[in-house]
Design an enzyme around this catalytic site. Sequence first.
Site, PDB file in Angstrom:
ATOM      1  CB  ALA A   1       3.668   0.263   5.592  1.00  0.00           C
ATOM      2  CB  CYS A   2      -1.100   0.986   5.555  1.00  0.00           C
ATOM      3  SG  CYS A   2      -0.627   2.032   7.162  1.00  0.00           S
TER       4      CYS A   2
ATOM      5  CD  GLN B   1     -13.704  -3.378   4.933  1.00  0.00           C
ATOM      6  OE1 GLN B   1     -14.298  -3.521   5.686  1.00  0.00           O
ATOM      7  NE2 GLN B   1     -12.770  -2.278   5.094  1.00  0.00           N
TER       8      GLN B   1
ATOM      9  N   GLY C   1     -13.325 -10.305  -1.585  1.00  0.00           N
ATOM     10  CA  GLY C   1     -12.150 -11.089  -2.111  1.00  0.00           C
ATOM     11  C   GLY C   1     -11.209  -9.917  -2.499  1.00  0.00           C
ATOM     12  CE1 TYR C   2     -12.198  -5.891  -6.589  1.00  0.00           C
ATOM     13  CE2 TYR C   2     -14.087  -5.563  -4.764  1.00  0.00           C
ATOM     14  CZ  TYR C   2     -13.659  -5.599  -6.027  1.00  0.00           C
ATOM     15  OH  TYR C   2     -14.400  -5.536  -7.174  1.00  0.00           O
ATOM     16  N   GLY C   3      -9.275  -7.929  -0.641  1.00  0.00           N
ATOM     17  CA  GLY C   3      -8.174  -8.061   0.190  1.00  0.00           C
ATOM     18  C   GLY C   3      -7.488  -9.123   0.113  1.00  0.00           C
TER      19      GLY C   3
ATOM     20  CD  GLU D   1       4.904  -0.791   9.634  1.00  0.00           C
ATOM     21  OE1 GLU D   1       5.263  -0.412   8.548  1.00  0.00           O
ATOM     22  OE2 GLU D   1       4.340   0.073  10.545  1.00  0.00           O
TER      23      GLU D   1
ATOM     24  CB  SER E   1      -6.281  -4.224  12.264  1.00  0.00           C
ATOM     25  OG  SER E   1      -6.582  -4.663  10.919  1.00  0.00           O
TER      26      SER E   1
HETATM   27  N1  ACO Z   1     -14.989 -11.155   9.284  1.00  0.00           N
HETATM   28  C1  ACO Z   1     -14.514 -12.654   9.243  1.00  0.00           C
HETATM   29  N2  ACO Z   1     -13.473 -12.863   8.322  1.00  0.00           N
HETATM   30  C2  ACO Z   1     -12.876 -11.771   7.659  1.00  0.00           C
HETATM   31  C3  ACO Z   1     -13.483 -10.612   7.809  1.00  0.00           C
HETATM   32  C4  ACO Z   1     -14.680 -10.224   8.412  1.00  0.00           C
HETATM   33  N3  ACO Z   1     -15.106  -9.218   8.822  1.00  0.00           N
HETATM   34  N4  ACO Z   1     -12.750  -9.660   6.494  1.00  0.00           N
HETATM   35  C5  ACO Z   1     -11.927 -10.693   6.172  1.00  0.00           C
HETATM   36  N5  ACO Z   1     -11.971 -12.091   6.761  1.00  0.00           N
HETATM   37  C6  ACO Z   1     -11.184 -13.214   6.239  1.00  0.00           C
HETATM   38  C7  ACO Z   1     -11.983 -14.225   5.603  1.00  0.00           C
HETATM   39  O1  ACO Z   1     -11.312 -15.470   6.024  1.00  0.00           O
HETATM   40  C8  ACO Z   1     -11.995 -13.948   4.177  1.00  0.00           C
HETATM   41  O2  ACO Z   1     -12.153 -14.782   3.399  1.00  0.00           O
HETATM   42  P1  ACO Z   1     -13.594 -15.222   2.935  1.00  0.00           P
HETATM   43  O3  ACO Z   1     -14.554 -13.995   2.671  1.00  0.00           O
HETATM   44  O4  ACO Z   1     -13.430 -16.335   1.652  1.00  0.00           O
HETATM   45  O5  ACO Z   1     -14.093 -16.112   4.246  1.00  0.00           O
HETATM   46  C9  ACO Z   1     -10.577 -13.221   3.923  1.00  0.00           C
HETATM   47  O6  ACO Z   1     -10.236 -12.561   5.143  1.00  0.00           O
HETATM   48  C10 ACO Z   1     -10.309 -12.587   2.953  1.00  0.00           C
HETATM   49  O7  ACO Z   1     -11.183 -11.342   2.786  1.00  0.00           O
HETATM   50  P2  ACO Z   1     -11.406 -10.198   1.559  1.00  0.00           P
HETATM   51  O8  ACO Z   1     -12.845 -10.067   1.134  1.00  0.00           O
HETATM   52  O9  ACO Z   1     -10.488 -10.813   0.642  1.00  0.00           O
HETATM   53  O10 ACO Z   1     -10.903  -9.111   2.354  1.00  0.00           O
HETATM   54  P3  ACO Z   1     -11.132  -7.550   2.237  1.00  0.00           P
HETATM   55  O11 ACO Z   1     -11.383  -7.106   1.082  1.00  0.00           O
HETATM   56  O12 ACO Z   1     -12.751  -7.392   3.150  1.00  0.00           O
HETATM   57  O13 ACO Z   1     -10.106  -6.662   2.997  1.00  0.00           O
HETATM   58  C11 ACO Z   1      -8.932  -6.024   4.762  1.00  0.00           C
HETATM   59  C12 ACO Z   1      -9.276  -7.045   4.259  1.00  0.00           C
HETATM   60  C13 ACO Z   1      -7.978  -5.096   3.767  1.00  0.00           C
HETATM   61  C14 ACO Z   1      -8.204  -6.173   6.139  1.00  0.00           C
HETATM   62  C15 ACO Z   1     -10.056  -4.923   5.207  1.00  0.00           C
HETATM   63  O14 ACO Z   1     -10.978  -5.550   6.082  1.00  0.00           O
HETATM   64  C16 ACO Z   1      -9.810  -3.611   5.703  1.00  0.00           C
HETATM   65  O15 ACO Z   1      -9.203  -2.819   4.808  1.00  0.00           O
HETATM   66  N6  ACO Z   1     -10.039  -3.603   7.053  1.00  0.00           N
HETATM   67  C17 ACO Z   1      -9.692  -1.958   7.603  1.00  0.00           C
HETATM   68  C18 ACO Z   1      -8.203  -1.841   7.614  1.00  0.00           C
HETATM   69  C19 ACO Z   1      -7.117  -2.573   8.297  1.00  0.00           C
HETATM   70  O16 ACO Z   1      -7.565  -3.218   9.373  1.00  0.00           O
HETATM   71  N7  ACO Z   1      -6.494  -2.992   7.539  1.00  0.00           N
HETATM   72  C20 ACO Z   1      -5.299  -4.123   7.993  1.00  0.00           C
HETATM   73  C21 ACO Z   1      -4.207  -3.241   9.072  1.00  0.00           C
HETATM   74  S1  ACO Z   1      -2.812  -4.163   9.478  1.00  0.00           S
HETATM   75  C22 ACO Z   1      -1.860  -3.632   8.347  1.00  0.00           C
HETATM   76  O17 ACO Z   1      -1.962  -2.659   7.596  1.00  0.00           O
HETATM   77  C23 ACO Z   1      -0.464  -4.319   8.066  1.00  0.00           C
END
Ligand code: ACO
Length: 288
Positions: free
Chosen positions: A149-150, A158, A161-163, A184, A188
């Site tokens: 969901a979220c 951030q 690599g945690y995402g 879902e 974003s």
């Molecule tokens: N700019 C460009 N690419 C990005 C970025 C960014 N700011 N953030 C992530 N990515 C891409 C990259 O390809 C990255 O891989 P790489 O670092 O090897 O290039 C890949 O995504 C994975 O990045 P992670 O470091 O694993 O991701 P992170 O821990 O930053 O988490 C997340 C990603 C959860 C979306 C985070 O940005 C976040 O919490 N954002 C705010 C809340 C949000 O928007 N959540 C998603 C809403 S949609 C939903 O909930 C279903």
Amino acid sequence: TQNQADISRIRNISKVQFGNYTLYPWYFSPYPESFTQEDLMYICEFCLCYYGDLKAFTRHRHKCAMQHPPGNEIYRDDYVSFFEIDGRRQRTWCRNLCLLSRMFLDHKSTYHDVDPFLFYVMTTRDEKGCHLVGYFSKEKESADGFNVACILTLPQFQRKGYGRLLIQFSYELSKIEGKLGSPEKPLSDLGLLSYRQYWTENLIEILLDFNEREDKVSTEALASHLAMTPHDVESTLQALQMQIYHKGEHKIVLPMHLIKRHEMLKEKQKTKPKRMIDPARIQWKPPV
Ligand code: ACO
Ligand code: ZN
């Protein structure tokens, strides 16, 4: 009216102390007003309770005995742990988690009714306890087949690599359930970037695999291998321009530049391996 809606979205908290970190909220979050009036709000990093002044917070920290999220630890490797938390059983904790995450999640509205959700909370461990890094929520029963969901990584963690670990974990759970999952909508911007990246990496990996074994590929086969929906497979292939229509047939092609990029990434990983979830360590059965 339109104006009122806009005003309610104005960021209401300027600064939050959370564990060893100072957080700078991105969006409005519906904390009670009396807690958001000072320049700094305090959140206990373990029970997620919030305080408007330092004195009350310090008093709380002296007596708060929590050192990890509530619920069951369902995964542990040498890097992270995952806890599964039932929104109905841990209502306050989960509401507090939603309030916290609302500061960084613009478009999701639920924070009060947490009962229909399970929360999968990822932590890192040290001698002080299990520290919240990120989480995803999941509807206990999703009519639309959503497996997330979220999803959130706290901003201080951030781009590390945690995402990717959170996303992988959500698909590993779907594999155990024998279901295909999808996050879902709407996603974003950051959500879409992260999912696209995860889908791309995994699809290329598996296509190279199929290619070696000369297996026949189809959207359905790819989808079931990755617990992705055929729709997400198709949209990723389309975005990568990997689908062609040839002699009346849809074909999947792996362009040379993608293979090269993938090999380069692999080479880089030999020096700095990417963290992955080890599915064998997941201690979990689908809730009945
Ligand atoms: N700019 C460009 N690419 C990005 C970025 C960014 N700011 N953030 C992530 N990515 C891409 C990259 O390809 C990255 O891989 P790489 O670092 O090897 O290039 C890949 O995504 C994975 O990045 P992670 O470091 O694993 O991701 P992170 O821990 O930053 O988490 C997340 C990603 C959860 C979306 C985070 O940005 C976040 O919490 N954002 C705010 C809340 C949000 O928007 N959540 C998603 C809403 S949609 C939903 O909930 C279903
Ligand atoms: Zn506490």
